[in-house]
Design a protein around this motif. Structure first.
Motif, short mmCIF file in Angstrom:
data_model
loop_
_atom_site.label_atom_id
_atom_site.label_comp_id
_atom_site.label_asym_id
_atom_site.label_seq_id
_atom_site.Cartn_x
_atom_site.Cartn_y
_atom_site.Cartn_z
N TYR A 26 0.83 -1.21 0.00
CA TYR A 26 0.00 0.00 0.00
C TYR A 26 0.86 1.26 0.00
N ARG A 27 1.97 1.24 0.75
CA ARG A 27 2.88 2.39 0.75
C ARG A 27 3.47 2.61 -0.65
N LYS A 28 3.87 1.53 -1.31
CA LYS A 28 4.40 1.63 -2.67
C LYS A 28 3.33 2.18 -3.62
N LEU A 29 2.11 1.70 -3.46
CA LEU A 29 1.01 2.17 -4.30
C LEU A 29 0.78 3.67 -4.12
N ASP A 30 0.80 4.13 -2.88
CA ASP A 30 0.61 5.55 -2.61
C ASP A 30 1.73 6.38 -3.22
N THR A 31 2.96 5.87 -3.17
CA THR A 31 4.09 6.58 -3.77
C THR A 31 3.93 6.67 -5.28
N GLU A 32 3.58 5.55 -5.91
CA GLU A 32 3.39 5.53 -7.36
C GLU A 32 2.23 6.45 -7.77
N ARG A 33 1.18 6.46 -6.97
CA ARG A 33 0.03 7.31 -7.27
C ARG A 33 0.45 8.78 -7.22
N ALA A 34 1.26 9.14 -6.25
CA ALA A 34 1.72 10.53 -6.13
C ALA A 34 2.58 10.92 -7.33
N VAL A 35 3.46 10.03 -7.77
CA VAL A 35 4.31 10.31 -8.93
C VAL A 35 3.43 10.50 -10.16
N TYR A 36 2.46 9.61 -10.34
CA TYR A 36 1.55 9.69 -11.48
C TYR A 36 0.75 11.00 -11.46
N MET A 37 0.24 11.36 -10.31
CA MET A 37 -0.55 12.58 -10.20
C MET A 37 0.29 13.82 -10.50
N ASN A 38 1.53 13.83 -10.09
CA ASN A 38 2.42 14.95 -10.40
C ASN A 38 2.67 15.05 -11.89
N LYS A 39 2.84 13.92 -12.56
CA LYS A 39 3.01 13.93 -14.02
C LYS A 39 1.75 14.48 -14.69
N CYS A 40 0.59 14.04 -14.22
CA CYS A 40 -0.67 14.52 -14.79
C CYS A 40 -0.83 16.02 -14.57
N LYS A 41 -0.43 16.48 -13.42
CA LYS A 41 -0.52 17.90 -13.11
C LYS A 41 0.32 18.71 -14.09
N ALA A 42 1.51 18.22 -14.41
CA ALA A 42 2.38 18.92 -15.36
C ALA A 42 1.75 18.96 -16.76
N VAL A 43 1.14 17.85 -17.17
CA VAL A 43 0.49 17.81 -18.49
C VAL A 43 -0.70 18.76 -18.53
N ARG A 44 -1.48 18.78 -17.45
CA ARG A 44 -2.63 19.71 -17.41
C ARG A 44 -2.17 21.16 -17.47
N ALA A 45 -1.06 21.48 -16.81
CA ALA A 45 -0.53 22.84 -16.86
C ALA A 45 -0.08 23.18 -18.27
N GLU A 46 0.52 22.22 -18.96
CA GLU A 46 0.94 22.42 -20.36
C GLU A 46 -0.27 22.68 -21.25
N MET A 47 -1.34 21.91 -21.04
CA MET A 47 -2.57 22.10 -21.82
C MET A 47 -3.16 23.48 -21.55
N LYS A 48 -3.13 23.90 -20.31
CA LYS A 48 -3.64 25.22 -19.96
C LYS A 48 -2.86 26.31 -20.68
N ASP A 49 -1.54 26.13 -20.76
CA ASP A 49 -0.70 27.09 -21.48
C ASP A 49 -1.06 27.13 -22.96
N HIS A 50 -1.32 25.98 -23.55
CA HIS A 50 -1.69 25.93 -24.97
C HIS A 50 -3.02 26.66 -25.21
N TYR A 51 -3.98 26.43 -24.33
CA TYR A 51 -5.26 27.14 -24.45
C TYR A 51 -5.04 28.64 -24.31
N SER A 52 -4.19 29.03 -23.37
CA SER A 52 -3.92 30.44 -23.14
C SER A 52 -3.25 31.07 -24.36
#
Length: 86
Positions: A26-52
């Motif tokens: 479960y600890r490993k899963l939480d760590t992987e989930r956090a890494v994944y969410m951070n990557k998604c956050k970066a992609v969403r910020a990139e998309m926001k920049d493109h829209y802007s």
């Protein structure tokens, strides 16, 4: 023949080891989930920049969002990945 009931129950050590292993997973899963969410956050910020950027060029953000959604729906309907025609 069946074993006596006392032999069928797991030892305390085995139970504790199993619990520790599962908790570590479960600890490993939480760590992987956090890494994944951070990557998604970066992609969403990139998309926001493109829209802007497109908005700065005078392109309606609503129109862009609608076009993107329609294209995604069209691609989802096509099994081979090519845009539908006609």
């Amino acid at each position: 023949m069946a074993r006596p009931a006392s032999e069928n129950s797991p030892s305390d050590g085995h139970v504790q080891e199993a619990v520790a292993n599962i908790e570590e997973s479960y600890r490993k899963l939480d760590t992987e989930r956090a890494v994944y969410m951070n990557k998604c956050k970066a992609v969403r910020a990139e998309m926001k920049d493109h829209y802007s950027d497109a908005g700065n060029l005078g392109i309606s953000k609503k129109l862009l969002a609608k076009i993107i959604k329609e294209r995604q729906l069209t691609q989802d309907r096509c099994a081979d990945g090519r845009p539908r025609t006609g």
